[in-house]
Design an enzyme around this catalytic site. Sequence first.
Site, PDB file in Angstrom:
ATOM      1  N   GLU A  44       0.884  -1.163  -0.118  1.00 45.03           N
ATOM      2  CA  GLU A  44       0.057  -0.255   0.276  1.00 45.03           C
ATOM      3  C   GLU A  44       0.849   1.282   0.073  1.00 45.03           C
ATOM      4  OE1 GLU A  44       0.057  -2.511   2.080  1.00 45.03           O
ATOM      5  OE2 GLU A  44      -2.075  -3.017   2.740  1.00 45.03           O
ATOM      6  N   CYS A  65      -2.458  -3.971   7.076  1.00 43.72           N
ATOM      7  CA  CYS A  65      -1.998  -3.977   8.545  1.00 43.72           C
ATOM      8  C   CYS A  65      -2.381  -3.007   9.130  1.00 43.72           C
ATOM      9  CB  CYS A  65      -0.689  -4.340   8.503  1.00 43.72           C
ATOM     10  SG  CYS A  65       0.421  -2.808   8.137  1.00 43.72           S
ATOM     11  N   ALA A  77      10.923 -37.236  -8.915  1.00 41.88           N
ATOM     12  CA  ALA A  77      10.664 -37.682 -10.285  1.00 41.88           C
ATOM     13  C   ALA A  77      10.585 -38.968 -10.221  1.00 41.88           C
ATOM     14  CB  ALA A  77      11.662 -37.110 -11.321  1.00 41.88           C
ATOM     15  N   ARG A  99      13.142 -23.521  -6.350  1.00 43.00           N
ATOM     16  CA  ARG A  99      14.279 -23.468  -5.480  1.00 43.00           C
ATOM     17  C   ARG A  99      14.547 -21.832  -5.024  1.00 43.00           C
ATOM     18  NH1 ARG A  99      18.715 -27.971  -7.604  1.00 43.00           N
ATOM     19  NH2 ARG A  99      17.649 -29.843  -7.057  1.00 43.00           N
ATOM     20  N   GLY A 127      15.915 -38.908  -0.932  1.00 42.24           N
ATOM     21  CA  GLY A 127      15.225 -39.947  -1.759  1.00 42.24           C
ATOM     22  C   GLY A 127      14.075 -40.481  -1.236  1.00 42.24           C
TER      23      GLY A 127
HETATM   24  N1  LIG Z   1      13.946 -39.093  -8.981  1.00 41.72           N
HETATM   25  C1  LIG Z   1      14.235 -38.378  -7.884  1.00 41.72           C
HETATM   26  O1  LIG Z   1      13.502 -37.265  -7.875  1.00 41.72           O
HETATM   27  C2  LIG Z   1      15.159 -38.695  -6.885  1.00 41.72           C
HETATM   28  C3  LIG Z   1      15.383 -37.601  -6.016  1.00 41.72           C
HETATM   29  C4  LIG Z   1      16.480 -37.858  -4.806  1.00 41.72           C
HETATM   30  C5  LIG Z   1      16.739 -38.970  -4.830  1.00 41.72           C
HETATM   31  N2  LIG Z   1      16.874 -39.932  -5.729  1.00 41.72           N
HETATM   32  C6  LIG Z   1      17.419 -41.445  -5.590  1.00 41.72           C
HETATM   33  O2  LIG Z   1      16.959 -41.939  -4.509  1.00 41.72           O
HETATM   34  C7  LIG Z   1      18.107 -42.857  -4.196  1.00 41.72           C
HETATM   35  C8  LIG Z   1      18.171 -42.570  -2.744  1.00 41.72           C
HETATM   36  O3  LIG Z   1      17.123 -42.970  -2.055  1.00 41.72           O
HETATM   37  P1  LIG Z   1      16.877 -43.805  -0.652  1.00 41.72           P
HETATM   38  O4  LIG Z   1      15.523 -44.186  -0.332  1.00 41.72           O
HETATM   39  O5  LIG Z   1      17.714 -44.868  -0.782  1.00 41.72           O
HETATM   40  O6  LIG Z   1      17.837 -42.903   0.223  1.00 41.72           O
HETATM   41  P2  LIG Z   1      17.420 -41.454   0.996  1.00 41.72           P
HETATM   42  O7  LIG Z   1      16.008 -41.331   1.238  1.00 41.72           O
HETATM   43  O8  LIG Z   1      17.916 -40.251   0.148  1.00 41.72           O
HETATM   44  O9  LIG Z   1      18.414 -41.681   2.284  1.00 41.72           O
HETATM   45  C9  LIG Z   1      18.144 -42.650   3.218  1.00 41.72           C
HETATM   46  C10 LIG Z   1      18.798 -42.711   4.314  1.00 41.72           C
HETATM   47  O10 LIG Z   1      18.688 -41.466   5.071  1.00 41.72           O
HETATM   48  C11 LIG Z   1      18.451 -41.441   6.256  1.00 41.72           C
HETATM   49  N3  LIG Z   1      16.924 -41.127   6.491  1.00 41.72           N
HETATM   50  C12 LIG Z   1      16.311 -40.978   5.428  1.00 41.72           C
HETATM   51  N4  LIG Z   1      14.798 -40.742   6.316  1.00 41.72           N
HETATM   52  C13 LIG Z   1      15.143 -40.955   7.525  1.00 41.72           C
HETATM   53  C14 LIG Z   1      14.313 -40.633   8.817  1.00 41.72           C
HETATM   54  N5  LIG Z   1      13.087 -40.304   8.649  1.00 41.72           N
HETATM   55  N6  LIG Z   1      14.786 -41.009   9.745  1.00 41.72           N
HETATM   56  C15 LIG Z   1      16.085 -41.012  10.099  1.00 41.72           C
HETATM   57  N7  LIG Z   1      16.894 -41.196   8.793  1.00 41.72           N
HETATM   58  C16 LIG Z   1      16.541 -41.018   7.746  1.00 41.72           C
HETATM   59  C17 LIG Z   1      18.725 -43.045   6.668  1.00 41.72           C
HETATM   60  O11 LIG Z   1      20.261 -42.945   6.858  1.00 41.72           O
HETATM   61  P3  LIG Z   1      20.906 -43.820   7.753  1.00 41.72           P
HETATM   62  O12 LIG Z   1      20.399 -45.074   7.575  1.00 41.72           O
HETATM   63  O13 LIG Z   1      22.391 -43.659   7.463  1.00 41.72           O
HETATM   64  O14 LIG Z   1      20.835 -43.355   9.256  1.00 41.72           O
HETATM   65  C18 LIG Z   1      18.426 -43.776   5.448  1.00 41.72           C
HETATM   66  O15 LIG Z   1      19.207 -44.879   5.303  1.00 41.72           O
HETATM   67  C19 LIG Z   1      19.140 -42.544  -4.939  1.00 41.72           C
HETATM   68  O16 LIG Z   1      19.230 -43.764  -5.944  1.00 41.72           O
HETATM   69  C20 LIG Z   1      18.831 -41.281  -5.724  1.00 41.72           C
HETATM   70  O17 LIG Z   1      19.458 -41.034  -7.073  1.00 41.72           O
HETATM   71  C21 LIG Z   1      15.795 -39.738  -6.748  1.00 41.72           C
HETATM   72 ZN   LIG Z   2       0.926  -2.882   5.904  1.00 42.89          ZN
END
Ligand SMILES: NC(=O)c1ccc[n+]([C@@H]2O[C@H](COP(=O)([O-])OP(=O)(O)OC[C@H]3O[C@@H](n4cnc5c(N)ncnc54)[C@H](OP(=O)(O)O)[C@@H]3O)[C@@H](O)[C@H]2O)c1
Ligand SMILES: [Zn+2]
Length: 350
Positions: free
Chosen positions: A58, A85, A164, A193, A295
């Site tokens: 404003e 406000c 994705a 982002r 992931g």
């Molecule tokens: N297409 C897409 O959009 C996309 C995006 C991102 C990643 N990716 C792919 O996804 C894959 C990785 O995925 P992912 O499922 O294996 O791994 P992630 O989710 O990246 O990592 C898993 C690890 O993170 C920690 N973690 C995750 N959630 C947690 C929670 N709630 N509490 C505590 N710890 C937690 C744990 O680590 P610790 O066990 O060591 O404690 C778990 O083993 C890769 O291949 C990557 O290329 C794809």
């Molecule tokens: Zn204002």
Amino acid sequence: MNSDFSKKQKLFIRRAFDLARLAEGSAVPNPMVGAVIVFRDRIIGEGYFKGFGQPHAEVNAVANVKESDRQYLTQSEIYVSLEPCNFFGKTPPCTSLILKSKIPKVIISTIDKTPQVSGNGIDLLRKNGVEVLTGILEKEGNELVKYRTNYVERDSPFVILKYAKSKDGFIGQKNKSVWITNHFSKTLVHKWRSEINAIMIGTNTARQDNPKLTNRLYFGKDPLRIVLDRKNDLPEDLHIFSDGLPTWQITENLSRTFSQKNITQIEIPFDDFLLKNLLTKMHQEKVGTLLVEGGAQLLQSFINQGLWQEARIFEGNKYLKKGILAPQLPVSPNEEFEIENDILRIFHNP
Ligand SMILES: NC(=O)c1ccc[n+]([C@@H]2O[C@H](COP(=O)([O-])OP(=O)(O)OC[C@H]3O[C@@H](n4cnc5c(N)ncnc54)[C@H](OP(=O)(O)O)[C@@H]3O)[C@@H](O)[C@H]2O)c1
Ligand SMILES: [Zn+2]
């Protein structure tokens, strides 16, 4: 709330919405707000809120009125995407400005949920003889301030899940970095982002993909990166640690410390409340919006605990045949878009 608004009135409030959106990414956790001053169907002043500490929409709109048009303020109406406000924050209240400028009519899209305002701005204007209409294109108005509304109503950021998946439902493959979407989708993610405060990733994603998590394909502010590193053993040369931009490393043990100033180590128990507690911490540090970029395990934890507001899921035009299965959302999409050969689906947590 009023419901019958003319086409012309909708046109002017849409102009206010467009102005508000110019602050996409720089306003949060403050709201995006636009204002348009109209005299006999002619816009004589307009403005928007650019971000923390800056003058409100404003104020900018009134300042934008030419000297020769100032005489018309007393016969004009001001369209604002958000209720003005009525308290002293970083700047004096906008209700005072409207009264001082003797603008006789205010047309508002949505109420400001900030506790000090929340209808008080409207009451004050009405008590002082200003005609106030509310609720014009309210759904769009609410959408513009959804991050702000979340910020004032809850003790957690607005959480957006993003990933994705391939045509056959995989998000990646073990020990291999694969790309699923096209360049346009990638650029769109970089735009997102620039609009949010922080991005979070799981340990495996950090280790395997070594992502930068910047918005280098767009412009604006890079987000804070947040990475889970329970054992504190992710390599120090990962981009998110070594590129000088801010990163929070979330860990259970502080056996290793970093000399780089961009890294903030946060020690927290990795128990059932980890994500909930982290979100509270983010809120305390004024992180208003969080994009969770994977992931699968991390995304699924957010889904299972119901800790999300929106999900933006791409389906690429590729088959991976094997790999890590995409997370499962318990709801159907609200919107669907084609981005060349990718499909983007938007989900809202009901
Ligand atoms: N297409 C897409 O959009 C996309 C995006 C991102 C990643 N990716 C792919 O996804 C894959 C990785 O995925 P992912 O499922 O294996 O791994 P992630 O989710 O990246 O990592 C898993 C690890 O993170 C920690 N973690 C995750 N959630 C947690 C929670 N709630 N509490 C505590 N710890 C937690 C744990 O680590 P610790 O066990 O060591 O404690 C778990 O083993 C890769 O291949 C990557 O290329 C794809
Ligand atoms: Zn204002």
